[in-house]
Design a protein around this motif. Structure first.
Motif, PDB file in Angstrom:
ATOM      1  N   LEU A 224       1.021  -1.251  -0.020  1.00 22.64           N
ATOM      2  CA  LEU A 224      -0.029  -0.034   0.020  1.00 22.64           C
ATOM      3  C   LEU A 224       0.903   1.330  -0.025  1.00 22.64           C
ATOM      4  O   LEU A 224       0.696   2.368  -0.635  1.00 22.64           O
ATOM      5  N   ALA A 225       1.841   1.235   0.838  1.00 19.34           N
ATOM      6  CA  ALA A 225       2.610   2.288   0.787  1.00 19.34           C
ATOM      7  C   ALA A 225       3.483   2.725  -0.452  1.00 19.34           C
ATOM      8  O   ALA A 225       3.647   3.887  -0.994  1.00 19.34           O
ATOM      9  N   GLU A 226       3.982   1.723  -1.253  1.00 15.90           N
ATOM     10  CA  GLU A 226       4.616   1.609  -2.303  1.00 15.90           C
ATOM     11  C   GLU A 226       3.752   2.202  -3.415  1.00 15.90           C
ATOM     12  O   GLU A 226       4.192   2.362  -4.803  1.00 15.90           O
ATOM     13  N   ALA A 227       2.361   2.082  -3.370  1.00 16.56           N
ATOM     14  CA  ALA A 227       1.412   2.471  -4.268  1.00 16.56           C
ATOM     15  C   ALA A 227       1.347   3.884  -4.314  1.00 16.56           C
ATOM     16  O   ALA A 227       0.414   4.550  -4.904  1.00 16.56           O
ATOM     17  N   THR A 228       1.882   4.618  -3.468  1.00 16.95           N
ATOM     18  CA  THR A 228       1.799   6.216  -3.036  1.00 16.95           C
ATOM     19  C   THR A 228       3.125   6.767  -3.385  1.00 16.95           C
ATOM     20  O   THR A 228       4.100   6.137  -3.395  1.00 16.95           O
ATOM     21  N   PRO A 229       3.172   8.000  -3.628  1.00 16.95           N
ATOM     22  CA  PRO A 229       4.437   8.822  -3.842  1.00 16.95           C
ATOM     23  C   PRO A 229       5.063   8.875  -2.482  1.00 16.95           C
ATOM     24  O   PRO A 229       6.211   9.261  -2.656  1.00 16.95           O
ATOM     25  N   CYS A 230       4.726   8.510  -1.378  1.00 16.26           N
ATOM     26  CA  CYS A 230       5.507   8.979  -0.129  1.00 16.26           C
ATOM     27  C   CYS A 230       6.651   8.160  -0.267  1.00 16.26           C
ATOM     28  O   CYS A 230       7.834   9.077   0.473  1.00 16.26           O
ATOM     29  N   PRO A 231       7.027   6.943  -0.243  1.00 19.00           N
ATOM     30  CA  PRO A 231       8.361   6.604  -0.296  1.00 19.00           C
ATOM     31  C   PRO A 231       9.197   7.299  -0.989  1.00 19.00           C
ATOM     32  O   PRO A 231      10.583   7.268  -0.707  1.00 19.00           O
ATOM     33  N   SER A 232       8.786   7.742  -2.082  1.00 15.82           N
ATOM     34  CA  SER A 232       9.857   8.513  -3.026  1.00 15.82           C
ATOM     35  C   SER A 232      10.302   9.824  -2.580  1.00 15.82           C
ATOM     36  O   SER A 232      11.137  10.409  -2.850  1.00 15.82           O
ATOM     37  N   MET A 233       9.622  10.289  -1.449  1.00 15.43           N
ATOM     38  CA  MET A 233       9.882  11.667  -0.669  1.00 15.43           C
ATOM     39  C   MET A 233      11.104  11.456   0.357  1.00 15.43           C
ATOM     40  O   MET A 233      11.806  12.303   0.345  1.00 15.43           O
ATOM     41  N   MET A 234      10.976  10.135   0.912  1.00 13.82           N
ATOM     42  CA  MET A 234      12.086  10.117   2.161  1.00 13.82           C
ATOM     43  C   MET A 234      12.767   8.693   2.250  1.00 13.82           C
ATOM     44  O   MET A 234      13.835   8.608   2.219  1.00 13.82           O
ATOM     45  N   MET A 235      11.789   7.471   2.009  1.00 11.77           N
ATOM     46  CA  MET A 235      12.455   6.383   2.339  1.00 11.77           C
ATOM     47  C   MET A 235      13.381   5.875   1.182  1.00 11.77           C
ATOM     48  O   MET A 235      14.544   5.503   1.596  1.00 11.77           O
ATOM     49  N   TYR A 236      13.093   6.159  -0.102  1.00 14.16           N
ATOM     50  CA  TYR A 236      14.039   5.962  -1.228  1.00 14.16           C
ATOM     51  C   TYR A 236      15.300   6.596  -1.110  1.00 14.16           C
ATOM     52  O   TYR A 236      16.545   5.819  -1.291  1.00 14.16           O
ATOM     53  N   PRO A 237      15.456   7.952  -1.038  1.00 12.96           N
ATOM     54  CA  PRO A 237      16.473   8.599  -0.769  1.00 12.96           C
ATOM     55  C   PRO A 237      17.430   8.098   0.380  1.00 12.96           C
ATOM     56  O   PRO A 237      18.568   8.185   0.523  1.00 12.96           O
ATOM     57  N   ILE A 238      16.664   7.733   1.372  1.00 15.98           N
ATOM     58  CA  ILE A 238      17.400   7.049   2.792  1.00 15.98           C
ATOM     59  C   ILE A 238      18.195   5.951   2.484  1.00 15.98           C
ATOM     60  O   ILE A 238      19.312   5.569   2.638  1.00 15.98           O
ATOM     61  N   ASP A 239      17.433   5.006   1.659  1.00 16.18           N
ATOM     62  CA  ASP A 239      17.941   3.795   1.148  1.00 16.18           C
ATOM     63  C   ASP A 239      19.219   3.739   0.439  1.00 16.18           C
ATOM     64  O   ASP A 239      20.195   3.109   0.650  1.00 16.18           O
ATOM     65  N   ILE A 240      19.159   4.700  -0.515  1.00 17.83           N
ATOM     66  CA  ILE A 240      20.628   4.945  -1.338  1.00 17.83           C
ATOM     67  C   ILE A 240      21.482   5.635  -0.618  1.00 17.83           C
ATOM     68  O   ILE A 240      22.571   5.289  -0.598  1.00 17.83           O
ATOM     69  N   LEU A 241      21.170   6.609   0.291  1.00 16.17           N
ATOM     70  CA  LEU A 241      22.471   7.421   0.852  1.00 16.17           C
ATOM     71  C   LEU A 241      22.828   6.492   2.035  1.00 16.17           C
ATOM     72  O   LEU A 241      24.180   6.728   2.395  1.00 16.17           O
ATOM     73  N   THR A 242      22.203   5.704   2.491  1.00 17.40           N
ATOM     74  CA  THR A 242      22.756   4.969   3.531  1.00 17.40           C
ATOM     75  C   THR A 242      23.369   3.313   3.169  1.00 17.40           C
ATOM     76  O   THR A 242      23.935   2.655   3.808  1.00 17.40           O
ATOM     77  N   GLY A 243      23.068   3.341   2.121  1.00 15.30           N
ATOM     78  CA  GLY A 243      23.770   1.930   0.873  1.00 15.30           C
ATOM     79  C   GLY A 243      22.974   0.854   1.514  1.00 15.30           C
ATOM     80  O   GLY A 243      23.217  -0.338   0.979  1.00 15.30           O
TER      81      GLY A 243
END
Length: 284
Positions: A224-243
């Motif tokens: 459900l979360a991934e069906a919204t733009p919300c993870p693109s705002m914060m979670m995805y950048p965090i996942d990339i920045l933290t490796g």
């Protein structure tokens, strides 16, 4: 009194001139400078970031330790990285749903905006992103640095993670404002949008991964979360920045972010066009 209707929108640029793309860069700079004037507020935001950061450390570290040292791939070091990078982004990613543009619609000042030779949507987002980027300096970077010094964290050693992470971060900030713009533009029909803003604030923070990483969600809630733009705002950048996400998967996340950005911009454009035709401003 008479009502001035804006059924026929004015052109986005003056006849015989080039598109005002340079104006958006100047609006970005203006937003950056405007935010720089609120230094005491930035310091207060940093204090709030640190306070809630330490609360999250206490709760999430306890969760990791109770799970035997790792939970969904997060150990203490990677969980700390998630906490402090997310806190650092908090002042730049719009998860509260408020935008000055909604007030301009409510009081009729948006009619003046439509007469300017720039795209209202792009001008609004460019200004807000400029403010958000400045907030990374007095709030974002110190939050991460203090967290690293006092708590410690596990971060990637590859420079690629940071370069791609910064790109993802800027896209995430822009997605947050292009999405909040949709909340604001609903004011053409609702006039008062505070109810939607509150609903947005509750849902966006949760689905963006502000409170806990979305990887900890059960499968149905994660979908459900991934069906919204919300993870693109914060979670995805965090996942990339933290490796946590690397290689092709990291580029895939950036691609998802760009898709959400294009989608929210398109919907915002369509709603702005429809709202402009509907708008009536009372005047003498």
């Amino acid at each position: 009194m008479r009502a001035a209707s804006l059924d026929t929108p004015p052109p986005l640029r003056s006849p015989g001139t080039r598109p005002a793309w340079g104006a958006y860069g100047r609006l970005f700079t203006a937003g950056f400078r405007e935010q720089a004037a609120y230094r005491l507020a930035m310091f207060g935001g940093l204090v709030a970031n640190m306070t809630f950061g330490f609360l999250k450390v206490a709760m999430l570290f306890a969760t990791v330790r109770a799970a035997g040292g790792t939970v969904q791939g997060y150990d203490v070091g990677s969980m700390s990285a998630y906490i402090w990078v997310s806190q650092g982004m908090l002042g730049s990613v719009n998860l509260h749903g408020r935008l000055d543009f909604s007030e301009r619609i409510k009081n009729g000042d948006v009619a003046v905006d439509f007469l300017r030779p720039v795209n209202v949507q792009m001008a609004t987002i460019a200004t807000e992103v400029g403010k958000a980027v400045f907030a990374l300096i007095p709030r974002g970077l110190p939050s991460v640095a203090i967290g690293a010094l006092l708590v410690g964290m596990t971060m990637p050693t590859s420079p690629t993670a940071y370069v791609l992470g910064l790109v993802s971060l800027v896209i995430g900030i822009t997605v947050s404002f292009s999405t909040v713009y949709l909340v604001a533009v609903a004011g053409f029909w609702l006039i008062e949008t505070r109810g939607i803003q509150i609903l947005y604030m509750v849902l966006s923070g949760f689905f963006a991964g502000l409170f806990v990483p979305i990887a900890l969600f059960p499968d149905w809630l994660l979908a459900l979360a991934e069906a919204t733009p919300c993870p693109s705002m914060m979670m995805y950048p965090i996942d990339i920045l933290t490796g946590r996400t690397t290689g092709g998967a990291a580029y895939g996340l950036v691609g998802v972010q760009l898709a959400w950005l294009a989608g929210t911009l398109l919907i915002g454009h369509l709603l702005t066009t429809a709202g402009r035709r509907k708008l009536e401003v009372q005047g003498g």
